[in-house]
Design an enzyme around this catalytic site. Structure first.
Site, short mmCIF file in Angstrom:
data_model
loop_
_atom_site.label_atom_id
_atom_site.label_comp_id
_atom_site.label_asym_id
_atom_site.label_seq_id
_atom_site.Cartn_x
_atom_site.Cartn_y
_atom_site.Cartn_z
N LYS A 54 0.54 -1.07 0.34
CA LYS A 54 0.06 -0.17 0.27
C LYS A 54 0.51 1.16 0.29
O LYS A 54 2.57 1.66 0.47
CB LYS A 54 -1.29 -0.07 1.73
CG LYS A 54 -0.60 -0.04 2.46
CD LYS A 54 -1.04 0.14 4.19
CE LYS A 54 -0.17 -0.60 4.80
NZ LYS A 54 -0.70 -0.96 6.58
N ARG A 152 -10.03 0.28 15.29
CA ARG A 152 -9.80 0.96 14.58
C ARG A 152 -11.17 0.62 13.41
O ARG A 152 -12.52 0.42 14.07
CB ARG A 152 -8.50 0.77 14.03
CG ARG A 152 -7.70 1.72 13.14
CD ARG A 152 -6.56 1.69 12.43
NE ARG A 152 -6.35 1.18 11.73
CZ ARG A 152 -5.39 0.60 10.88
NH1 ARG A 152 -4.35 1.91 11.62
NH2 ARG A 152 -4.88 -0.12 10.82
N TYR A 284 15.81 30.35 8.98
CA TYR A 284 14.87 31.10 9.19
C TYR A 284 14.69 30.63 10.72
O TYR A 284 14.85 29.66 11.70
CB TYR A 284 13.23 30.13 9.52
CG TYR A 284 12.26 30.58 7.35
CD1 TYR A 284 13.08 31.77 6.67
CD2 TYR A 284 12.71 29.15 6.72
CE1 TYR A 284 12.26 31.99 5.85
CE2 TYR A 284 12.47 29.51 5.13
CZ TYR A 284 12.71 30.56 4.95
OH TYR A 284 12.13 31.11 2.83
N MET A 332 11.58 24.79 3.41
CA MET A 332 10.06 24.07 2.04
C MET A 332 11.56 23.70 0.82
O MET A 332 11.29 22.11 0.16
CB MET A 332 9.63 25.21 1.57
CG MET A 332 8.42 24.52 0.59
SD MET A 332 7.09 25.72 -0.47
CE MET A 332 6.87 25.97 1.24
C1 LIG Z 1 0.44 -1.64 7.06
C2 LIG Z 1 -0.85 -2.59 7.24
C3 LIG Z 1 0.02 -4.19 8.04
C4 LIG Z 1 1.77 -3.68 7.26
O1 LIG Z 1 2.21 -3.60 8.64
P1 LIG Z 1 4.18 -3.11 8.84
O2 LIG Z 1 4.16 -2.21 10.76
O3 LIG Z 1 4.38 -2.04 7.78
O4 LIG Z 1 4.24 -5.10 8.42
C5 LIG Z 1 -0.56 -4.44 8.00
N1 LIG Z 1 -1.57 -5.36 8.81
C6 LIG Z 1 -2.77 -3.92 7.74
C7 LIG Z 1 -4.30 -4.03 8.24
C8 LIG Z 1 -2.08 -2.66 7.63
O5 LIG Z 1 -3.17 -1.76 7.28
#
Ligand SMILES: *Cc1c(COP(=O)(O)O)cnc(C)c1O
Length: 399
Positions: A54, A152, A284, A332
């Protein structure tokens, strides 16, 4: 591009490192085989590996990471959104893919038609998937997510019986096959946190209810990278490894040295070198002041390229193998480093972070400097930087 052209700032991703990490993790999770759970692991069936790709492969480039992971034996790929799953299919991936985040009104048709496993958290989502399956005229592959304490996504304990009953009905009616049941840990990076055992126990209870409802999923899964590495009892049929696949440490201070190799290097070209007098303040807000004449280097990359502004005065870079601290706040488009009196020529390579083989900081070092986790460093880096995918084991295939 002339042979002497130096990109202003670039990300380089080595697919050989991804393959190495996926193989290493796969060997680890298939080596041991815990059977202490009531829903005992089917004898002889190895734990499967899902590589999570992802967020554009955690900033590494989703399609190329996916190909490398499959080559190294990833049985599954994991993504958050349906769009990401579709992008994987369009890139030519035909293997098992799971996605886990949708909103009401989502279009499931493509996912169903291309055998993407979708995740349902609720009866309402199952109703939507049933309608889509009806429309496509093809059974979906559906996984159910139960919340076991992260609070969640997923069905809470009160809703779980209705979700599994609806899921079983849809299976009987031919709308889908329930291919998996899963949950997600809140504290897997802290191995002795009692939340881990608690969530496992609640997961067991949820699995038992699903079995009573008649569901026989192919895969039950709970572990992300940290749990896959540190908690054999959480591996079940499948582990979902994201961050560790990229060679980054999921649980700093707890993870044994597995020889994982960071796949991403971020580097820039030194734009300018100049010396300022004692008493000169930098960047800055003048948050850093030279106490002696100081040689400063200008690095043309900043927070708009995804470097954390909060790492000003704390992070370091490497130039010609030497660590150079960031002076003042990160701007930036640029930042200023202390060259310790050296005068490297403008045009020199500045290593922002990488595997650490040439004295450079790691992404984890930047995470510490910015008071965040390494996930945030690699997923946010980018902006105007170019990304080049290389394969150090197959230089001729470099893309
Ligand atoms: C992002 C995610 C993972 C991967 O987690 P890592 O800590 O990067 O291995 C696994 N399961 C779900 C549901 C996630 O959202």
């Amino acid at each position: 591009m002339s042979p002497h052209h130096h990109p202003r700032a670039e990300i380089v991703v080595d697919l050989a490192a991804i393959r190495h990490n996926v193989r290493t993790l796969r060997a680890l999770v298939t080596a041991e085989h815990p059977t202490e759970h009531p829903t005992e692991h089917p004898a002889g069936r190895p734990v499967q590996m899902m590589t999570v790709v992802k967020a554009d492969g955690y900033g590494h480039g989703m399609a190329s990471v996916a190909r490398a992971a499959r080559e190294a034996g990833a049985d599954w790929l994991g993504v958050a959104t349906l769009d990401e799953a579709q992008t994987l299919r369009e890139s030519g991936d035909t293997g098992p893919v799971l996605c886990w985040l949708s909103v009401p009104g989502e279009d499931y048709d493509e996912a169903i038609a291309t055998d993407v496993d979708v995740t349902a958290y609720s009866v309402e989502e199952l109703d939507e998937i049933a309608a889509a399956s009806e429309q496509v005229g093809y059974p979906a592959r559906v996984q159910l997510k139960v919340d076991t304490g992260l609070s969640r996504g997923g069905a809470g304990a009160a809703d779980w019986p209705a979700v599994v009953a609806r899921a079983r009905r849809g299976e009987v009616e031919g709308h889908w096959r329930v291919t998996g049941i899963w949950s997600h840990l809140s504290s897997s990076d802290v191995p002795d946190d009692p939340a881990n055992a608690n969530q496992e126990k609640l997961f067991e209870e949820a699995l038992a209810l699903a079995a009573e409802a008649g569901l026989r999923p192919e895969v039950r899964h709970l572990a992300n990278s940290a749990a896959a590495i540190l908690r054999p009892s959480a591996r079940y049929d499948l582990v979902r490894c994201g961050i560790a696949s990229y060679g980054l440490d999921p649980a700093p201070g707890h993870t044994p040295d597995l020889g994982l190799v960071p796949a991403m290097t971020a580097r820039a070209t030194l734009a300018m070198v100049r010396t300022v007098e004692a008493g000169s303040s930098v960047s800055y807000g003048h948050t850093w002041t030279a106490t002696a004449p100081t040689t400063l280097g200008l690095v043309p990359v900043g927070y708009a390229d995804g470097l954390p502004r909060s790492a000003g005065n704390r992070a370091e870079v490497a130039i010609a193998g030497r660590r150079c601290p960031v002076r003042g706040v990160i701007c930036m488009d640029q930042l200023v480093v202390d060259l310790h009196g050296d005068t490297p020529p403008p045009g020199s390579t500045v290593l922002l972070f990488g595997p650490g083989h040439d004295g450079e900081p790691t992404a984890q070092d930047w995470a510490v400097a910015a008071d965040t986790i390494v996930y945030e460093i690699v997923t946010r880096i980018g902006g105007r930087m170019t990304r080049t995918v290389i394969d150090s084991e197959r230089p001729e295939e470099t893309r």
